[in-house]
Design a protein around this motif. Sequence first.
Motif, PDB file in Angstrom:
ATOM      1  N   ARG A  17       0.820  -1.211   0.000  1.00 46.01           N
ATOM      2  CA  ARG A  17       0.000   0.000   0.000  1.00 46.01           C
ATOM      3  C   ARG A  17       0.856   1.264   0.000  1.00 46.01           C
ATOM      4  O   ARG A  17       0.317   2.361   0.075  1.00 46.01           O
ATOM      5  CB  ARG A  17      -0.936  -0.008   1.205  1.00 46.01           C
ATOM      6  CG  ARG A  17      -1.990  -1.112   1.164  1.00 46.01           C
ATOM      7  CD  ARG A  17      -2.892  -0.981  -0.050  1.00 46.01           C
ATOM      8  NE  ARG A  17      -3.843  -2.075  -0.180  1.00 46.01           N
ATOM      9  CZ  ARG A  17      -5.096  -2.030   0.289  1.00 46.01           C
ATOM     10  NH1 ARG A  17      -5.521  -0.946   0.920  1.00 46.01           N
ATOM     11  NH2 ARG A  17      -5.901  -3.061   0.120  1.00 46.01           N
ATOM     12  N   HIS A  18       2.163   1.120  -0.052  1.00 44.71           N
ATOM     13  CA  HIS A  18       3.084   2.255  -0.094  1.00 44.71           C
ATOM     14  C   HIS A  18       3.815   2.253  -1.434  1.00 44.71           C
ATOM     15  O   HIS A  18       4.246   1.200  -1.904  1.00 44.71           O
ATOM     16  CB  HIS A  18       4.092   2.182   1.055  1.00 44.71           C
ATOM     17  CG  HIS A  18       3.443   2.164   2.404  1.00 44.71           C
ATOM     18  ND1 HIS A  18       3.185   3.304   3.131  1.00 44.71           N
ATOM     19  CD2 HIS A  18       2.998   1.128   3.167  1.00 44.71           C
ATOM     20  CE1 HIS A  18       2.603   2.985   4.264  1.00 44.71           C
ATOM     21  NE2 HIS A  18       2.478   1.671   4.319  1.00 44.71           N
ATOM     22  N   PHE A  19       3.978   3.422  -2.022  1.00 47.96           N
ATOM     23  CA  PHE A  19       4.545   3.491  -3.360  1.00 47.96           C
ATOM     24  C   PHE A  19       5.937   2.873  -3.429  1.00 47.96           C
ATOM     25  O   PHE A  19       6.251   2.104  -4.339  1.00 47.96           O
ATOM     26  CB  PHE A  19       4.594   4.944  -3.834  1.00 47.96           C
ATOM     27  CG  PHE A  19       5.178   5.110  -5.206  1.00 47.96           C
ATOM     28  CD1 PHE A  19       4.440   4.769  -6.325  1.00 47.96           C
ATOM     29  CD2 PHE A  19       6.475   5.566  -5.385  1.00 47.96           C
ATOM     30  CE1 PHE A  19       4.982   4.890  -7.602  1.00 47.96           C
ATOM     31  CE2 PHE A  19       7.021   5.698  -6.653  1.00 47.96           C
ATOM     32  CZ  PHE A  19       6.269   5.359  -7.769  1.00 47.96           C
ATOM     33  N   LEU A  20       6.808   3.203  -2.473  1.00 49.82           N
ATOM     34  CA  LEU A  20       8.180   2.691  -2.491  1.00 49.82           C
ATOM     35  C   LEU A  20       8.339   1.400  -1.692  1.00 49.82           C
ATOM     36  O   LEU A  20       9.450   0.890  -1.559  1.00 49.82           O
ATOM     37  CB  LEU A  20       9.146   3.752  -1.960  1.00 49.82           C
ATOM     38  CG  LEU A  20       9.370   4.952  -2.875  1.00 49.82           C
ATOM     39  CD1 LEU A  20      10.313   5.960  -2.205  1.00 49.82           C
ATOM     40  CD2 LEU A  20       9.929   4.534  -4.222  1.00 49.82           C
ATOM     41  N   GLY A  21       7.245   0.867  -1.169  1.00 53.99           N
ATOM     42  CA  GLY A  21       7.331  -0.374  -0.414  1.00 53.99           C
ATOM     43  C   GLY A  21       7.900  -1.535  -1.220  1.00 53.99           C
ATOM     44  O   GLY A  21       8.836  -2.212  -0.775  1.00 53.99           O
ATOM     45  N   PRO A  22       7.369  -1.826  -2.417  1.00 58.34           N
ATOM     46  CA  PRO A  22       7.922  -2.926  -3.216  1.00 58.34           C
ATOM     47  C   PRO A  22       9.389  -2.721  -3.580  1.00 58.34           C
ATOM     48  O   PRO A  22      10.154  -3.692  -3.631  1.00 58.34           O
ATOM     49  CB  PRO A  22       7.039  -2.920  -4.467  1.00 58.34           C
ATOM     50  CG  PRO A  22       5.759  -2.314  -4.014  1.00 58.34           C
ATOM     51  CD  PRO A  22       6.148  -1.267  -3.026  1.00 58.34           C
ATOM     52  N   PHE A  23       9.785  -1.475  -3.846  1.00 54.86           N
ATOM     53  CA  PHE A  23      11.192  -1.195  -4.148  1.00 54.86           C
ATOM     54  C   PHE A  23      12.055  -1.581  -2.948  1.00 54.86           C
ATOM     55  O   PHE A  23      13.095  -2.242  -3.092  1.00 54.86           O
ATOM     56  CB  PHE A  23      11.373   0.290  -4.469  1.00 54.86           C
ATOM     57  CG  PHE A  23      12.621   0.608  -5.244  1.00 54.86           C
ATOM     58  CD1 PHE A  23      12.538   1.031  -6.567  1.00 54.86           C
ATOM     59  CD2 PHE A  23      13.880   0.471  -4.682  1.00 54.86           C
ATOM     60  CE1 PHE A  23      13.681   1.322  -7.306  1.00 54.86           C
ATOM     61  CE2 PHE A  23      15.031   0.754  -5.397  1.00 54.86           C
ATOM     62  CZ  PHE A  23      14.930   1.181  -6.708  1.00 54.86           C
ATOM     63  N   LEU A  24      11.621  -1.178  -1.762  1.00 49.76           N
ATOM     64  CA  LEU A  24      12.350  -1.545  -0.549  1.00 49.76           C
ATOM     65  C   LEU A  24      12.380  -3.058  -0.374  1.00 49.76           C
ATOM     66  O   LEU A  24      13.408  -3.629   0.013  1.00 49.76           O
ATOM     67  CB  LEU A  24      11.698  -0.881   0.663  1.00 49.76           C
ATOM     68  CG  LEU A  24      12.291  -1.233   2.029  1.00 49.76           C
ATOM     69  CD1 LEU A  24      13.747  -0.797   2.132  1.00 49.76           C
ATOM     70  CD2 LEU A  24      11.465  -0.609   3.154  1.00 49.76           C
ATOM     71  N   GLY A  25      11.271  -3.730  -0.663  1.00 52.85           N
ATOM     72  CA  GLY A  25      11.231  -5.187  -0.547  1.00 52.85           C
ATOM     73  C   GLY A  25      12.232  -5.858  -1.468  1.00 52.85           C
ATOM     74  O   GLY A  25      12.900  -6.825  -1.085  1.00 52.85           O
ATOM     75  N   ALA A  26      12.362  -5.349  -2.701  1.00 53.59           N
ATOM     76  CA  ALA A  26      13.335  -5.907  -3.641  1.00 53.59           C
ATOM     77  C   ALA A  26      14.755  -5.736  -3.125  1.00 53.59           C
ATOM     78  O   ALA A  26      15.589  -6.648  -3.221  1.00 53.59           O
ATOM     79  CB  ALA A  26      13.187  -5.238  -5.008  1.00 53.59           C
ATOM     80  N   VAL A  27      15.049  -4.568  -2.572  1.00 62.39           N
ATOM     81  CA  VAL A  27      16.382  -4.306  -2.028  1.00 62.39           C
ATOM     82  C   VAL A  27      16.668  -5.229  -0.845  1.00 62.39           C
ATOM     83  O   VAL A  27      17.760  -5.824  -0.742  1.00 62.39           O
ATOM     84  CB  VAL A  27      16.505  -2.831  -1.612  1.00 62.39           C
ATOM     85  CG1 VAL A  27      17.810  -2.590  -0.838  1.00 62.39           C
ATOM     86  CG2 VAL A  27      16.446  -1.920  -2.835  1.00 62.39           C
ATOM     87  N   LEU A  28      15.697  -5.378   0.058  1.00 63.29           N
ATOM     88  CA  LEU A  28      15.902  -6.203   1.252  1.00 63.29           C
ATOM     89  C   LEU A  28      16.097  -7.672   0.889  1.00 63.29           C
ATOM     90  O   LEU A  28      17.021  -8.326   1.402  1.00 63.29           O
ATOM     91  CB  LEU A  28      14.703  -6.051   2.196  1.00 63.29           C
ATOM     92  CG  LEU A  28      14.542  -4.696   2.886  1.00 63.29           C
ATOM     93  CD1 LEU A  28      13.259  -4.666   3.710  1.00 63.29           C
ATOM     94  CD2 LEU A  28      15.740  -4.392   3.778  1.00 63.29           C
TER      95      LEU A  28
END
Length: 358
Positions: A271-282
């Motif tokens: 539900r957060h715009f940059l959430g998936p980007f952060l998930g990919a990095v993690l």
Amino acid sequence: MSVAEKKPAGAAKDRVLSRRGITVTGGFAVAAVLLVLVPSFTDSFYTFVATRMLLLGLFATAYNTVFGFGGMSSLGHAAFFGIGGYTVGIAVTRWDWPPLVVLAAAVVLGAAVAAVFGVMCLRVRGIYLLLLTLALAQAIAGLAFYQTEWTGGDNGIPNIPRDGLPSSVREGDGYYMLTLVVVAVCVALLWMYQRSPLGMSVVGVRESEARMSATGYRTGRLRVVAFTVSGAFSAVAGVLEVYLQGSVSTANMSWLISADVLVFAILGGARHFLGPFLGAVLVTGLEVWVSTYTDRWTTVLGIVYIATALFLADGVLGRAGWAVRTTKSWWEKKSSPGGAAPPDAAADPAGVPAEVRA
């Protein structure tokens, strides 16, 4: 309430919004500087890893256009990712197309196939949508597998050169910087789309398709648009991946790629715009870090995924936001005279202050 009483409250709200904007802008500026400096304090391997984090982050953000903001679960996005990759492989090795033409062709093909997916998925929801997108993606992967004259079949297309790229961005640090620029532009475009009336309409369909339809919106068309936008930017990520790896095969269309990007979105916060980007990095960083210590790194990742499902249903960013709000509320309560709750904390769920209700 008098006009004189309203003005200070409005001014205070404006100051809060101004401070928040300054904080967000400063955070993005610091992040940009750190990303630019990555090649300066890492070796070639970690620059490669950082490059892959960026392109997978773009892929996850594009996927979330359908999943998190559109409310449509998909296991077929590997098809668009692979289409971008095969566009590079075929266009570069057979026709020697320049990179900008390759990128444009990948965007058009990714968007076109995604639009077809969207149209074919109009009548299904939930688990049936998940299964249908998986079946469609597997059909595309099967087509690539058997078209050996064009795709190389199971062997794929190896030794894809970067000769068409400018010499300054063909290797290592230079390609990282190119990827950073392309990803930054694409993420900015996705942000603009998501904040536009069209993007917000897709969110409205997610919240209540019946209400949006009753007010005159063509919800089916909005769903197809979401798929189209997502497919176009997923193909861009596929182009960057193949230029990075130097080869493409049916593995780029594997359903495991779709499952990975789904996990990225859930872990970071769909539900957060940059959430998936952060998930990919993690996930990418954790995979590299754990694999240096044990061969059973997939088991560790599995445990992380289980913990995410049990304790981080709203993702890392969602849980971080909850922690910030809780801490702020506790601090305001502690700082108020006599330890009383702040004035707006006395409001009921509808937001009406206690003194007004009385």
